[in-house]
Design an enzyme around this catalytic site. Structure first.
Site, short mmCIF file in Angstrom:
data_model
loop_
_atom_site.label_atom_id
_atom_site.label_comp_id
_atom_site.label_asym_id
_atom_site.label_seq_id
_atom_site.Cartn_x
_atom_site.Cartn_y
_atom_site.Cartn_z
N ASP A 26 0.86 -1.18 0.00
CA ASP A 26 0.00 0.00 0.00
C ASP A 26 0.89 1.23 0.00
OD1 ASP A 26 -3.25 0.15 0.87
OD2 ASP A 26 -2.11 2.03 0.89
N GLU A 147 -14.15 -10.95 -6.92
CA GLU A 147 -14.41 -11.52 -5.58
C GLU A 147 -15.89 -11.39 -5.27
OE1 GLU A 147 -15.40 -9.54 -2.97
OE2 GLU A 147 -15.28 -7.64 -4.04
N PHE A 148 -16.36 -12.30 -4.42
CA PHE A 148 -17.77 -12.26 -4.01
C PHE A 148 -17.87 -12.28 -2.49
CE2 PHE A 148 -17.46 -14.43 -8.15
CZ PHE A 148 -18.25 -13.60 -8.92
N ARG A 150 -18.65 -11.27 1.25
CA ARG A 150 -19.59 -10.44 2.00
C ARG A 150 -18.89 -9.91 3.25
NH1 ARG A 150 -23.73 -15.03 3.02
NH2 ARG A 150 -21.70 -16.05 3.04
N ASN A 204 -24.27 -8.93 -8.31
CA ASN A 204 -24.65 -7.96 -7.29
C ASN A 204 -25.97 -7.27 -7.63
OD1 ASN A 204 -22.66 -8.50 -5.49
ND2 ASN A 204 -21.41 -6.71 -5.93
N CYS A 256 -21.20 -2.13 -1.74
CA CYS A 256 -21.24 -2.78 -3.06
C CYS A 256 -22.54 -2.60 -3.83
CB CYS A 256 -20.97 -4.27 -2.91
SG CYS A 256 -19.26 -4.64 -2.60
N LYS A 259 -23.52 0.96 -5.26
CA LYS A 259 -22.47 1.41 -6.19
C LYS A 259 -22.48 0.56 -7.47
CE LYS A 259 -18.15 -0.05 -5.00
NZ LYS A 259 -17.64 -1.01 -5.94
N LYS A 316 -25.61 -3.48 7.83
CA LYS A 316 -26.16 -4.78 8.17
C LYS A 316 -25.45 -5.21 9.46
CE LYS A 316 -22.82 -7.60 5.66
NZ LYS A 316 -22.59 -8.68 4.76
C1 UDX Z 1 -22.41 -7.93 -1.16
C2 UDX Z 1 -22.46 -9.27 -1.90
O1 UDX Z 1 -23.28 -10.19 -1.15
C3 UDX Z 1 -21.07 -9.81 -2.12
O2 UDX Z 1 -21.14 -11.02 -2.87
C4 UDX Z 1 -20.26 -8.75 -2.90
O3 UDX Z 1 -18.96 -9.18 -3.14
C5 UDX Z 1 -20.24 -7.45 -2.10
O4 UDX Z 1 -21.58 -7.03 -1.86
P1 UDX Z 1 -22.19 -7.08 1.32
O5 UDX Z 1 -22.36 -5.71 0.75
O6 UDX Z 1 -21.12 -7.31 2.34
O7 UDX Z 1 -21.94 -8.14 0.16
O8 UDX Z 1 -23.58 -7.43 2.06
P2 UDX Z 1 -24.81 -8.41 1.86
O9 UDX Z 1 -24.87 -9.33 3.02
O10 UDX Z 1 -24.87 -8.98 0.53
O11 UDX Z 1 -26.02 -7.35 2.08
C6 UDX Z 1 -26.20 -6.21 1.27
C7 UDX Z 1 -27.40 -5.39 1.72
O12 UDX Z 1 -28.62 -6.06 1.46
C8 UDX Z 1 -27.41 -5.06 3.22
O13 UDX Z 1 -27.84 -3.73 3.42
C9 UDX Z 1 -28.41 -6.04 3.78
O14 UDX Z 1 -29.01 -5.61 4.98
C10 UDX Z 1 -29.41 -6.13 2.64
N1 UDX Z 1 -30.18 -7.38 2.63
C11 UDX Z 1 -29.59 -8.56 2.33
C12 UDX Z 1 -31.54 -7.35 2.97
O15 UDX Z 1 -32.12 -6.30 3.26
N2 UDX Z 1 -32.25 -8.53 2.93
C13 UDX Z 1 -31.68 -9.72 2.62
O16 UDX Z 1 -32.41 -10.73 2.60
C14 UDX Z 1 -30.30 -9.73 2.31
#
Ligand code: UDX
Length: 425
Positions: A26, A147-148, A150, A204, A256, A259, A316
């Site tokens: 970095d 990458e995926f 969470r 996404n 994610c 955006k 979350k």
């Molecule tokens: C997400 C993708 O899941 C991941 O694969 C990608 O690489 C990055 O973005 P993340 O942003 O960490 O991951 O959170 P995620 O658990 O997917 O939740 C995203 C949003 O959706 C949160 O605000 C969460 O509260 C909301 N959500 C998710 C709901 O409101 N209901 C659900 O059933 C699932």
């Protein structure tokens, strides 16, 4: 690993755990000093322990010297951030800079892996930049490997992925990367770079659509008198639908989904396609914030001068991240309409403070609801499910609860004298 943000750190520590020798780079020397001393700047379950373990074993190290790191490595991951610009498009200035720096240090064959979420066509672009910046030709391949991960479960997501996507036209690079990921038990999906880049956005945006769909169904359930939790369960048994991502709430957020949806819309516009469906998803998501605020307003009989106890600010549970957090957005809107908010979150308060000038911050959930006219639960932290609600009832000025995550049991709460409103139930 070039870029020690969230993705770079998780990927670096996990690759070290798979038995590789990893150097994370970095340009921020303070960050590198902290990391070298075992201090991980993000809160992510298991990450600090993993980083410390491999820091001690010597398999993981940190440096600001990109030249040295690249010249000594066989694989070079680009994991720098690609923040949205004012049009929603991913800004890839940092990726371009890194590509130029890498070019000067390629001394023998290297696989350069793009992990950052980048616009479609970026793998080719990185290839072109390296080719143009190289003084003497050396063999290399550029690969897309999205990458995926969470947040909150990133380490286990890395170790137990749903799939590994490799976008490359080079068999040599694919074989080497497959070797690198040996030890992970997951389907390997090899495709062309452009399709790999699209897989990331399409996944996404699909998940964001799924959440939005259940939010819309929840709203309809409220109108017709159905219980969305029953509806989601009944839907989930169909394997084509599945049980995941059918929890209604105050709208999706995080670093994610919003955006990437906006970036995919920009990509669509650039290519002359009207992606009305995705436009609708973002609009319904905005309305969902608004609906949550309206619910609080209705229940408490107007927001002006009301005391609101907010539980949860992270986007979350199990993260300290408030980027595009629906909880922060809703809290802001409550304040704009005249409410006096006192908030509590187990992890995200330091990050939320600058976003919410004028809000009060409590030391505990109980303190947040003291004298409150209404309690609003916005993030599904486990500890909020297990509060002593009899005590909560005694602390509050009026017994009103809006549970925007359907975390609580309305039957129990009503018995305690609360007026309860969830989402779609
Ligand atoms: C997400 C993708 O899941 C991941 O694969 C990608 O690489 C990055 O973005 P993340 O942003 O960490 O991951 O959170 P995620 O658990 O997917 O939740 C995203 C949003 O959706 C949160 O605000 C969460 O509260 C909301 N959500 C998710 C709901 O409101 N209901 C659900 O059933 C699932």
């Amino acid at each position: 690993m070039i870029g020690t943000g969230y993705v770079g750190l998780v990927t670096g520590a996990c690759l070290a755990d798979l038995g590789h020798t990893v150097v994370c780079v970095d340009r921020d020397s303070e960050k590198i000093d902290a990391l070298s001393a075992g201090r991980v700047p993000v809160y992510e379950a298991g990450l600090e322990a993993l980083a410390t373990k491999h820091l001690e074993s010597g398999d993981l190290s940190f440096t600001t010297d990109i030249q040295e790191a690249v010249s000594k490595s066989q694989f070079v991951f680009i994991t720098v951030d690609t923040p949205p610009d004012e049009t929603g498009r991913a800004d890839i200035t940092r990726v371009e800079e890194v590509a130029r720096s890498i070019a000067g240090s390629i001394n023998d064959y290297k696989v350069i892996i793009n992990k950052s979420t980048v616009p479609i066509g970026s793998t080719k672009m990185v290839q072109r930049i390296i080719e143009e910046s190289m003084e003497e030709y050396r063999e290399y391949d550029v690969v897309s490997n999205p990458e995926f991960l969470r947040e909150g479960t990133a380490v286990s997501d890395f170790m137990d992925p749903s799939r590994i996507v490799i976008g490359s036209d080079s068999q040599k690079a694919v074989m080497l990367l497959t070797e690198l990921y040996r030890g992970l038990d997951a389907p390997l999906f090899v495709t062309d770079p452009v399709s790999a880049e699209m897989i990331k956005y399409a996944s996404n945006a699909f998940l964001a659509t799924k959440v939005t769909y259940i939010n819309a169904i929840a709203n309809l359930c409220e109108a017709v008198g159905a219980d969305v939790r029953e509806v989601a369960l009944g839907m989930g048994y169909d394997e084509r639908i599945g049980f995941e991502f059918l929890k209604p709430g105050p709208g999706f957020g995080g670093s994610c989904f919003p955006k990437d949806c906006r970036a995919l819309l920009a990509i669509s516009r650039d290519h002359g396609y009207d992606f009305d469906l995705l436009e609708g998803v973002l609009e319904v998501n905005r309305e969902q914030h608004e609906r949550t605020v309206a619910k609080v307003e209705r229940l408490s009989g107007g927001l002006k001068g009301r005391k609101v106890g907010v539980l949860g600010l992270a986007f979350k549970a199990n993260t300290d991240d408030v980027r595009e957090s629906p909880a922060v957005r809703v809290t802001k809107m409550l304040m704009e309409r005249g409410a006096h908010v006192t908030a509590f979150d187990p992890r995200a308060m330091d990050n939320a403070r600058p976003e919410l000038p004028g809000a009060g911050f409590a030391e505990s959930a109980y303190e947040a609801v003291e004298d409150a006219d209404v309690l609003v639960l916005l993030t599904e932290w486990d500890e909020f499910k297990w509060l002593d609600y009899e005590r909560v009832r005694g602390l509050m000025a009026r017994p009103l609860i809006v549970d925007a995550r359907n975390c609580l049991d309305p039957v129990v709460l009503r018995k305690l004298g609360f007026t309860y409103e969830g989402v779609g139930r």
